[in-house]
Scaffold this motif. Structure first.
Motif, PDB file in Angstrom:
ATOM      1  N   LYS A  91       0.839  -1.224  -0.056  1.00 53.01           N
ATOM      2  CA  LYS A  91      -0.095   0.133   0.020  1.00 53.01           C
ATOM      3  C   LYS A  91       0.944   1.481  -0.150  1.00 53.01           C
ATOM      4  CE  LYS A  91      -3.856  -2.317   2.555  1.00 53.01           C
ATOM      5  NZ  LYS A  91      -4.761  -2.063   3.612  1.00 53.01           N
ATOM      6  N   TYR A  92       2.308   1.111   0.281  1.00 48.55           N
ATOM      7  CA  TYR A  92       3.067   2.386   0.316  1.00 48.55           C
ATOM      8  C   TYR A  92       3.354   2.649  -1.241  1.00 48.55           C
ATOM      9  CZ  TYR A  92       3.662   1.578   5.356  1.00 48.55           C
ATOM     10  OH  TYR A  92       3.246   1.367   6.740  1.00 48.55           O
ATOM     11  N   PRO A  93       3.821   3.903  -1.507  1.00 49.86           N
ATOM     12  CA  PRO A  93       4.144   4.155  -2.752  1.00 49.86           C
ATOM     13  C   PRO A  93       5.695   3.888  -2.931  1.00 49.86           C
ATOM     14  CG  PRO A  93       3.021   6.080  -1.695  1.00 49.86           C
ATOM     15  CD  PRO A  93       3.149   5.128  -0.723  1.00 49.86           C
ATOM     16  N   LYS A  94       6.084   2.940  -3.968  1.00 53.49           N
ATOM     17  CA  LYS A  94       7.022   2.559  -3.811  1.00 53.49           C
ATOM     18  C   LYS A  94       8.406   3.435  -3.956  1.00 53.49           C
ATOM     19  CE  LYS A  94       7.376  -2.238  -5.879  1.00 53.49           C
ATOM     20  NZ  LYS A  94       7.727  -3.063  -7.054  1.00 53.49           N
ATOM     21  N   MET A  95       7.986   4.754  -4.642  1.00 50.56           N
ATOM     22  CA  MET A  95       9.236   5.587  -4.640  1.00 50.56           C
ATOM     23  C   MET A  95       9.456   6.391  -3.431  1.00 50.56           C
ATOM     24  SD  MET A  95      10.174   5.161  -7.798  1.00 50.56           S
ATOM     25  CE  MET A  95       9.858   4.745  -9.512  1.00 50.56           C
ATOM     26  N   LYS A  96       8.401   6.286  -2.508  1.00 51.98           N
ATOM     27  CA  LYS A  96       8.681   7.003  -1.155  1.00 51.98           C
ATOM     28  C   LYS A  96       9.150   5.906  -0.019  1.00 51.98           C
ATOM     29  CE  LYS A  96       5.620  10.831  -2.183  1.00 51.98           C
ATOM     30  NZ  LYS A  96       4.494  11.343  -1.761  1.00 51.98           N
ATOM     31  N   LEU A  97       9.444   4.723  -0.395  1.00 54.56           N
ATOM     32  CA  LEU A  97      10.119   3.697   0.684  1.00 54.56           C
ATOM     33  C   LEU A  97      11.438   4.164   1.024  1.00 54.56           C
ATOM     34  CD1 LEU A  97       8.705   0.351  -0.673  1.00 54.56           C
ATOM     35  CD2 LEU A  97       7.916   1.385   1.232  1.00 54.56           C
ATOM     36  N   GLN A  98      11.500   3.816   2.453  1.00 60.38           N
ATOM     37  CA  GLN A  98      13.131   3.786   2.846  1.00 60.38           C
ATOM     38  C   GLN A  98      13.474   2.429   2.496  1.00 60.38           C
ATOM     39  OE1 GLN A  98      10.139   4.755   4.988  1.00 60.38           O
ATOM     40  NE2 GLN A  98      10.617   6.797   4.945  1.00 60.38           N
ATOM     41  N   ILE A  99      14.638   2.626   1.654  1.00 56.50           N
ATOM     42  CA  ILE A  99      15.420   1.271   1.135  1.00 56.50           C
ATOM     43  C   ILE A  99      16.835   1.314   1.538  1.00 56.50           C
ATOM     44  CG2 ILE A  99      13.266   0.838  -0.495  1.00 56.50           C
ATOM     45  CD1 ILE A  99      15.471   1.863  -2.553  1.00 56.50           C
ATOM     46  N   ILE A 100      17.252  -0.015   1.722  1.00 53.60           N
ATOM     47  CA  ILE A 100      18.464  -0.476   1.708  1.00 53.60           C
ATOM     48  C   ILE A 100      19.135  -1.186   0.624  1.00 53.60           C
ATOM     49  CG2 ILE A 100      18.021  -2.437   3.295  1.00 53.60           C
ATOM     50  CD1 ILE A 100      20.750  -1.642   4.699  1.00 53.60           C
ATOM     51  N   CYS A 101      20.076  -0.823  -0.034  1.00 49.79           N
ATOM     52  CA  CYS A 101      20.605  -1.462  -1.421  1.00 49.79           C
ATOM     53  C   CYS A 101      22.010  -1.974  -1.270  1.00 49.79           C
ATOM     54  CB  CYS A 101      20.421  -0.535  -2.523  1.00 49.79           C
ATOM     55  SG  CYS A 101      18.667   0.141  -2.917  1.00 49.79           S
ATOM     56  N   PHE A 102      22.389  -2.954  -1.940  1.00 55.64           N
ATOM     57  CA  PHE A 102      23.814  -3.530  -1.866  1.00 55.64           C
ATOM     58  C   PHE A 102      24.387  -3.401  -3.164  1.00 55.64           C
ATOM     59  CE2 PHE A 102      21.440  -5.125   1.517  1.00 55.64           C
ATOM     60  CZ  PHE A 102      21.908  -4.576   2.736  1.00 55.64           C
ATOM     61  N   HIS A 103      25.666  -3.457  -3.354  1.00 53.72           N
ATOM     62  CA  HIS A 103      26.277  -3.290  -4.626  1.00 53.72           C
ATOM     63  C   HIS A 103      27.719  -3.717  -4.589  1.00 53.72           C
ATOM     64  CE1 HIS A 103      27.498  -1.824  -8.618  1.00 53.72           C
ATOM     65  NE2 HIS A 103      27.208  -2.884  -9.110  1.00 53.72           N
ATOM     66  N   PHE A 104      28.256  -4.567  -5.257  1.00 51.61           N
ATOM     67  CA  PHE A 104      29.662  -5.075  -5.158  1.00 51.61           C
ATOM     68  C   PHE A 104      30.429  -4.107  -6.135  1.00 51.61           C
ATOM     69  CE2 PHE A 104      33.253  -7.160  -7.186  1.00 51.61           C
ATOM     70  CZ  PHE A 104      33.901  -7.346  -6.141  1.00 51.61           C
ATOM     71  N   GLY A 105      31.632  -3.576  -5.476  1.00 52.61           N
ATOM     72  CA  GLY A 105      32.461  -2.681  -6.372  1.00 52.61           C
ATOM     73  C   GLY A 105      32.145  -1.289  -6.385  1.00 52.61           C
ATOM     74  N   GLY A 106      30.972  -0.920  -6.347  1.00 56.87           N
ATOM     75  CA  GLY A 106      30.695   0.546  -6.668  1.00 56.87           C
ATOM     76  C   GLY A 106      29.383   0.949  -5.797  1.00 56.87           C
TER      77      GLY A 106
END
Length: 816
Positions: A91-106
């Protein structure tokens, strides 16, 4: 843990996984020693103190995990004040979510493509072992941020190297859009990570109980044993005899781009060979220890050798285990057989600047040259040839291979390789590769990290408009045509990158230089598409820099290439935001009518500066610099609010000038230190209300002096109290007659509307609500100014009442 024990599933490929999860991270390090085991020590311990993220803000954390000989496991803890109900997350707007992202290298970029958004994991993350997380094959993955997130990750689950964690309070194209007002829910977070390693360098693994034989120690200088024409060979061997069928682990360092690593077995003991279904299983894994589940390559080397084509440069790990294919046979013969065999590793490379099949093609090592350009800090050029000292490009044809090799793909094509090394700390920048020609290009472009690319092995590729690696979110094409290729690798991993060009071979050497090639490191891709400025920041660990585009109000996206407002929408918003400032004429006209010329100047200047600022803000026209116009708009608006309150008091003219001067200084500081902060409105209203109250308190104190009685007065206490009460009532009546309360009510209503519009402003509806704010705040000032009924001093209004009181008092004295 036994060497043959199976570990939790968490597959990893170099292009992809979430080793990420290991990322969670860090700021100030303070090494300490662990006491849980004599073999395990705490290599690093990082802590990030509480940090706040406003809406559409983000921060990165760089985490560097050491090689396996120094890395056993990592524990990660992240806490925040985010209250997110995962059961209703849809029900939350995806673009306004608080998220945590992971990436290797950069650093991760969740809004470069729809991949991370569409694959957003909406389930709760396990707190503890991540062995239950499966099928995470993307090289970048994002999760909703939760109040508590805890991970325990071993060196068998994730590979060492550089990882980045990104915390985002909202994402999407509007993340980089310039916003005058940025309101919404913020959050705070803290994070810490502990990396444990093994005390003995030969003992590796999560519990430091796995012995690893480093083959590279035999030839630490990296020299080859044998060279035949352009092909070089480096050999290693081990004789293995084991009665308990133990697993033996080995490490081999590949220091450059090579053609093959071949592993084979020789001299298997006769008893083992005649034992039936006896096999020697080999598991190989890049940059991490393998086992029966986690590996990149596996084969029975008693039957066929294992050949790793074009391996990446780095450390390769091998686990060798003798096994019986039949469990029944294993139980009968395992204790009676001591298998012995010789294992050979052979590294095959090219010399004399050659590479590829049979070492027939050219390779060139590019030099990194500091360029000192505003957007291009480093360019990569060949170490010889047709280049100029100030150039950023070079002619391509003199460096192309002149020989071809029939490999099933056409004998008239060859390969040319360009090798470049990006330095540690530049992961937050971008690699730009461009080819331009005055004729149709016939090149296939293949790019790979750590190893030679081929038709089947590459990280990024471009052949033509219909064949390109668009599925990779960190690969971006610009203005590509038949005569030119223009691409960026976003936030590339630091280390060896190899660019392979597949091209027709000019056997007659008749082509003239007509193609220019440019390879450079740039801060921001495509110079922010001409719609923004490049911004540089430190990550929270303070160990790396990164750059990003800060776009204007009409554009967004990581490179400001996304048009958020059409021309018609821009004109409509400009009309509303500029024309709404005409409401400033209402209070300006009224104060001019009352000959309050100082207030007239303030209101007129406020309306004009606000109109000029918004004309610049929407991209129409900028009379002065954007920062200057923003300062003038907010400063004069703050001053207009205070002046309205001062106008309603009964200060003398010298006192009003003093208050205006002090208010001008204070509001100027507020506008300079943080013009768009919501708290400024409360501060300004408080200053104005305080000036208003002080004015009337001074009047009250003045009236109190008239309550004194002549010496010798024998009035009773009750009579004195009655007289004082009459005086206060008289003052209150004077105040009542001083204002037109109908206008006061209208002013309060207009001010309430202004407050509502202020709280309703956000990125999408800012223009309409802020226009209503202009009209409401100026209209409220107009009503408040109209509410002032009289301009004479209240003392004059009460003079008859005071005279009457004195006459009565004198008569009472006379009667006595």
């Amino acid at each position: 843990m036994n060497c043959g024990e199976e570990y939790p599933i968490m597959g990893f490929s170099m292009n992809g996984f979430f080793f990420l999860l290991c990322l969670l991270a860090i700021s100030s390090s303070s090494p300490s020693f662990g006491d849980s085991s004599e073999q395990i020590v705490t290599n690093m311990s990082y802590v990030i103190s509480a940090r706040n993220l406003k809406p559409y803000h983000w921060r990165y954390i760089k985490v560097e995990l050491p090689p396996p000989s120094f890395y056993a496991s990592a524990s990660i803890e992240l806490s925040s004040n985010v209250k997110l109900n995962l059961e209703h997350i849809d029900k939350y707007p995806k673009m306004k979510l608080q998220i945590i992202c992971f990436h290797f290298g950069g650093p991760p970029l969740p809004d470069v493509s729809n991949t991370a958004i569409e694959d957003l994991v909406l389930n709760d993350l396990p707190s503890g072992s991540v062995g239950d997380i499966q099928n995470l094959q993307n090289e970048e993955q994002c999760y909703p941020l939760q109040e508590m997130m805890t991970f325990k990750l071993s060196s068998l689950q994730i590979t060492p190297g550089v990882y980045y964690i990104g915390l985002f309070n909202g994402f999407g194209p509007t993340r980089t859009q310039s916003k005058m007002i940025n309101r919404g829910s913020g959050y705070s977070f803290t994070a810490n990570i502990t990396v444990e390693g093994c005390l003995h360098p030969r003992m590796w693994g999560e519990y430091c109980n796995r012995a690893v034989d480093d083959l590279s120690m035999e030839q630490s200088d990296g020299r080859y044993n044998e060279t035949v024409e352009s092909i070089a060979y480096r050999n290693y061997s081990r004789t293995i005899c084991t009665q308990k069928f133990d697993v033996n682990a080995y490490a081999l360092t590949v220091m450059e781009a090579v053609e093959q690593v071949r592993i084979r077995v020789k001299n298997i003991s006769e008893a083992s060979r005649n034992s039936g279904e006896f096999s020697i299983m080999l598991y190989a894994r890049y940059n991490a220890l393998p086992d029966k589940i986690l590996y990149d390559y596996t084969t029975d080397i008693s039957e066929d050798p294992l050949v790793i084509q074009l391996p990446r440069a780095g450390v390769w790990y091998f686990a060798i285990e003798p096994v019986f294919k039949s469990y029944v046979q294993e139980g009968m013969q395992k204790g009676n057989i001591e298998p012995c065999y010789l294992v050979e590793w052979e590294v095959i490379a090219c010399t004399q600047e050659k590479a590829g099949s049979n070492c027939t093609w050219k390779q060139h090592v590019l030099q990194a040259i500091l360029y000192q350009n505003q957007n291009i800090p480093i360019v990569y050029l060949p170490d010889r040839g047709i280049v100029f000292s100030e150039s950023v490009d070079f002619y391509l044809e003199p460096y192309l291979s002149k020989s071809s090799y029939g490999n099933g793909h056409g004998s008239d094509y060859g390969w040319t390789y360009f090798l470049l090394y990006t330095e540690q700390g530049t992961e937050g920048y971008n690699t730009h590769i461009q080819l331009t020609s005055d004729r149709k290009l016939s090149y296939g472009l293949y790019i790979r990290f750590g190893g030679l690319p081929s038709l089947d092995m590459w990280d990024y590729s471009y052949l033509d408009q219909t064949s390109k690696s668009n599925n990779n979110s960190m690969f971006k094409l610009y203005d590509t045509s038949q005569e030119g290729i223009n691409l960026y690798i976003l936030y590339p991993t630091a280390g060896l990158w190899i660019i392979g060009l597949r091209h027709p071979v000019d056997l007659n050497n008749q082509s003239s230089p007509r193609t220019m090639m440019t390879i450079s490191t740039e801060y921001c891709p495509n110079q922010c598409s001409g719609h923004g400025t490049c911004v540089y920041r430190h990550d929270l660990s303070k160990s790396a820099d990164y750059s990003y585009c800060s776009c204007d109000r009409n554009h967004g996206g990581f490179d400001c290439s996304v048009t958020l407002l059409s021309k018609a929408e821009q004109r409509l918003q400009a009309i509303f935001l500029i024309a709404s400032n005409a409401a400033a004429l209402l209070p300006a006209f009224k104060v001019f009518q009352q000959k309050a010329f100082a207030e007239w100047v303030i209101f007129m200047s406020s309306g004009i500066s606000s109109a000029l600022y918004h004309a610049c803000d929407v991209g129409s026209w900028c009379a002065l610099s954007y920062s200057t116009l923003q300062f003038m708009d907010f400063w004069l608006s703050f001053l207009a609010v205070v002046s309205t309150f001062v106008y309603l008091t009964i200060f003398s003219e010298p006192a009003k000038r003093t208050i205006h001067t002090a208010a001008a200084i204070i509001t100027a500081l507020l506008a300079e230190r943080g013009a768009t902060r919501s708290s400024n409105i409360i501060i300004v209203l408080s200053i104005g209300a305080l000036a208003f109250l002080i004015g009337w308190l001074i009047q009250l104190c003045t009236r109190c002096k008239s309550f004194s009685f002549p010496v010798g007065s024998s009035l009773k206490i009750t009579e004195r109290w009655r007289s004082s009460k009459d005086q206060l009532l008289g003052l209150m009546m004077a105040i009542y007659r001083y204002f037109r309360w109908g206008y006061v009510l209208l002013g309060l209503i207009a001010m309430s509307m202004a407050a509502i519009s202020w709280t309703k402003e956000d990125g999408e509806t800012y223009w309409i609500w802020h226009s209503i704010w202009h009209i409401s705040i100026y209209t409220s000032a107009f009503f408040f100014i109209c509410s002032k009924a009289k301009t004479q001093n209240v003392d004059n209004q009460e003079a008859p009442a005071a005279a009457s009181y004195e006459l009565t008092q004198q008569e009472s004295f006379a009667s006595v």
